[in-house]
Write an enzyme that holds these catalytic residues in place. Sequence first.
Site, PDB file in Angstrom:
ATOM      1  N   HIS A   1      11.706   2.681  -5.037  1.00 15.13           N
ATOM      2  CA  HIS A   1      10.583   3.415  -5.604  1.00 15.13           C
ATOM      3  C   HIS A   1      10.456   5.006  -5.209  1.00 15.13           C
ATOM      4  CE1 HIS A   1       9.325  -0.423  -7.003  1.00 15.13           C
ATOM      5  NE2 HIS A   1       9.301  -0.766  -5.910  1.00 15.13           N
TER       6      HIS A   1
ATOM      7  N   CYS B   1      13.415  -2.252  -8.905  1.00 17.18           N
ATOM      8  CA  CYS B   1      12.926  -3.404  -8.427  1.00 17.18           C
ATOM      9  C   CYS B   1      12.689  -4.599  -9.182  1.00 17.18           C
ATOM     10  CB  CYS B   1      11.471  -2.864  -7.941  1.00 17.18           C
ATOM     11  SG  CYS B   1      10.889  -3.872  -6.643  1.00 17.18           S
TER      12      CYS B   1
ATOM     13  N   ARG C   1       9.318  -9.834   3.815  1.00 20.16           N
ATOM     14  CA  ARG C   1       9.254  -8.877   2.854  1.00 20.16           C
ATOM     15  C   ARG C   1       9.761  -7.522   3.266  1.00 20.16           C
ATOM     16  NH1 ARG C   1       6.290  -8.865  -1.620  1.00 20.16           N
ATOM     17  NH2 ARG C   1       6.132  -6.763  -2.588  1.00 20.16           N
TER      18      ARG C   1
END
Length: 236
Positions: A194, A94, A128
Site C-alpha cells: 500500500h 493486497c 498478521r
Amino acid sequence: MPDSTVRIGLVLPDVMGTYGDGGNALILRQRLRMRGYDAEIVEITLNDSVPETLDVYTLGGAEDSAQRLATRHLAKYPGLQKAAERGAPVLAICAAIQVLGNWYETSSGERVDGVSMLDVTTSPQATRSIGEVITNPQMDGLTQPLTGFENHRGGTTLGADARGLARVTHGVGNGVGDGLEGVVQGSVIGTYMHGPALARNPELADLLLKRALGVDELAPLDLPEVEQLRRERLRV
C-alpha cells in the site's frame, strides 16, 4: 501521442478501497497529464458491469466480506478477465491478489473460489504482517527497489504459472516463507504494498503506463518530492 483519451479503470472502489489504494489511479492519471496526454479515471462500482475496453486497470485492498462481494461481481461481469487476455495492464493490490487468484480462505476458514486470473492461493497465517516492506524487483522493466506498507494476514502461494514480482529485503512479503513479494502473470501485476504503491514507486507506475500506451519510453518527469519520499521510506 494518441489522439484518444487514456482510460484508467478504478475497479470496485466502493468495496476494494480500504487502504486508499484508489490513489494509484490518480497517480497514473497525473503522470499521463504531466506528459501531455488526455486521461480520465473510470470508476466501476457494484452497480456497473466491468468494461473490457479500458487501457489500464487498478484494484485495491478490502476486508473479507468486501472481498466476497468483489469476487462475485468479477465472476458475473468478466470484463477485467477479457481485458487482461488481450494484454491490458492490471495492478492488483493486497486482497485483489487473492480475489484474482484460484481461491482464498477467509479469517473464519471459509474457502472462496477466485476468478483464476492468477495462479495463486491464499490462506490465513498465524501472524498478521504489518509494517514497511522493501524489495528488489525481479521482472523486466523494473530496476529500482520497491517500497510500500504491508498490512495483511493472508499468505499467498504462487503456482507454476505465476512468478514473484520482487524479492524481500525488509518486511514479510507474500508471507509463506519463500522470500517473495507480489506476483506477475501475463499482464497482471499484484503486490501487497500500500502507500499508495504507485506514489512510492514511480518506475512501476510508468511501466504500467508504457504497457497501456504501447510505447517503449516515456518522457522523464522531474519530481524531487517523489524522490525525497522514496529516500525517506527506503531508510527504514
